[in-house]
Design a protein around this motif. Sequence first.
Motif, short mmCIF file in Angstrom:
data_model
loop_
_atom_site.label_atom_id
_atom_site.label_comp_id
_atom_site.label_asym_id
_atom_site.label_seq_id
_atom_site.Cartn_x
_atom_site.Cartn_y
_atom_site.Cartn_z
N PRO A 17 3.97 -11.27 14.99
CA PRO A 17 4.64 -10.62 14.88
C PRO A 17 5.40 -9.39 14.80
N ASN A 18 6.65 -8.91 15.49
CA ASN A 18 6.96 -7.74 15.14
C ASN A 18 7.21 -7.26 13.96
N PRO A 19 6.06 -6.09 14.15
CA PRO A 19 6.00 -5.64 12.24
C PRO A 19 7.56 -4.66 11.91
N ARG A 20 8.18 -4.27 13.02
CA ARG A 20 9.32 -3.71 12.41
C ARG A 20 9.95 -3.87 11.07
N HIS A 21 10.64 -4.98 10.89
CA HIS A 21 10.40 -5.52 9.49
C HIS A 21 10.09 -4.98 8.33
N TRP A 22 8.89 -4.93 8.26
CA TRP A 22 7.87 -4.90 7.31
C TRP A 22 7.01 -3.60 7.71
N LEU A 23 7.43 -3.03 8.08
CA LEU A 23 5.69 -1.47 8.46
C LEU A 23 6.37 0.04 8.69
N HIS A 24 5.75 0.57 7.28
CA HIS A 24 7.01 1.71 7.81
C HIS A 24 6.17 3.03 8.06
N THR A 25 5.69 3.53 8.70
CA THR A 25 4.90 4.33 9.86
C THR A 25 4.86 5.97 9.47
N LEU A 26 4.80 6.43 9.24
CA LEU A 26 4.32 7.64 8.37
C LEU A 26 3.79 9.15 9.44
N ASP A 27 4.05 9.67 9.78
CA ASP A 27 3.24 11.36 10.85
C ASP A 27 2.54 11.78 9.72
N THR A 28 2.96 11.55 8.51
CA THR A 28 1.70 12.25 7.85
C THR A 28 2.35 11.82 6.58
N CYS A 29 1.49 11.97 4.88
CA CYS A 29 2.06 11.84 3.71
C CYS A 29 0.74 11.91 2.87
N ALA A 30 1.06 12.59 1.59
CA ALA A 30 0.31 13.23 1.02
C ALA A 30 -1.01 12.01 0.12
N SER A 31 0.38 10.42 -0.10
CA SER A 31 -0.67 9.74 -0.40
C SER A 31 0.38 8.53 -0.01
N THR A 32 0.54 7.67 0.91
CA THR A 32 0.89 5.80 1.00
C THR A 32 1.19 5.90 -1.07
N ASN A 33 -0.06 5.49 -1.61
CA ASN A 33 0.37 5.38 -2.46
C ASN A 33 1.69 5.87 -3.75
N THR A 34 1.68 6.81 -3.53
CA THR A 34 2.94 8.10 -4.21
C THR A 34 4.19 7.88 -3.95
N TRP A 35 3.61 7.45 -1.85
CA TRP A 35 5.13 7.57 -1.30
C TRP A 35 6.00 5.89 -1.69
#
Length: 272
Positions: A17-35
Motif C-alpha cells: 500500500p502507498n506508504p505516504r500516510h505512515w512513512l516519514h523519510t528523513l535524509d539524515t537524523c541524529a536518532s529516529t527514536n529521539t525524533w
Amino acid sequence: MSELPLISVPASPQPYPNPRHWLHTLDTCASTNTWAHARADQLHHGDVIFTKQQTSGRGQHDRTWHSPSGVLTASFVLDNLNPNLLPGLSLAVGLAVIFAMEDLVPECRDMLRLKWPNDVWIDRQKLAGILCEASSGKTFGTRAVVGIGLNRCVDFAAAGLDARTIGNAVSLHSIASNVPDELCLLARLRHYLLELADMFSTADRPASKSGLAPLLPQLRRRDALIGCNVAIELASETICGEAAGIDGCGRLLVCLAGDRIQAFTSGRVRLI
C-alpha cells in the motif's frame, strides 16, 4: 488476530500500500527514536520514521548504536498499549523482526534466533538490534517508540568498524542471495508490529491471549542462549551461570550454583 499469533505467511505478491500516510523519510537524523519523541503530538499509531543516515543512534543501557551506510534504521510508533505488558515488548519485537525476515528472505528460515533481551542473531552474529522506549500522552495513551536497526547491506570494514566495535555483527547481504528493498522491509516489519500492538493493547482479553503469553512457545524455540554459559553484567556485579530459558514475564532465567534459578529483568549478557 488468529489463535496462533505471528505465524509466518508468504509476503503478498501485490504491491505494498502507498506508504505516504505512515512513512516519514528523513535524509539524515541524529536518532529516529529521539525524533519521534520530540514530535509526539504530530505522530500517530502505525507511523514509521526512517532515515538512511542516523548520526547518533542509541542502544540499550545508553550504548552507541553504530549506523554506517547500509543499516536499515527506523522507529515504529505503537499507541494505546497496556503499561503492565511492556516488560515483554522487546522480545516480542524481536520475534516480529524474525518473522518479517523469514517472509522476505526464505533462505534464513529456521536460522534466526533471539538473544535476550533485544538482539536478533544468525549463527551467533548480530543481525538486528531493538530499542523500545515508552511514554504517555492524553491522545495516545501509553506509547512505545520501537527503534530497529537491521544490518541490511553494510561494509563494516569500509566504515572503519572492527568486530569488537560492532559486537560481532553480520550484514544480511553477506548471507542472502537476494536482499529485500527498504520499503518492503519497513512494510513487513510494520505489519507484524501492528499485530503485536493489538496483543499488547489495553483491550480486554484473557491473560493467555495478551502480551507475551501467546508468543512464549515461539520465543522459547528461538532462544539463542538456552543451555549456554552466560555472564550477566549488572551495575554492581557480574553473575555467571547457565541460561535456562525465558519466563512468562520475559525475564531471563539463569541456573546458578546449587541448581538455584535466578530471574533477570535487565542486564548485559555475554557468552562465556
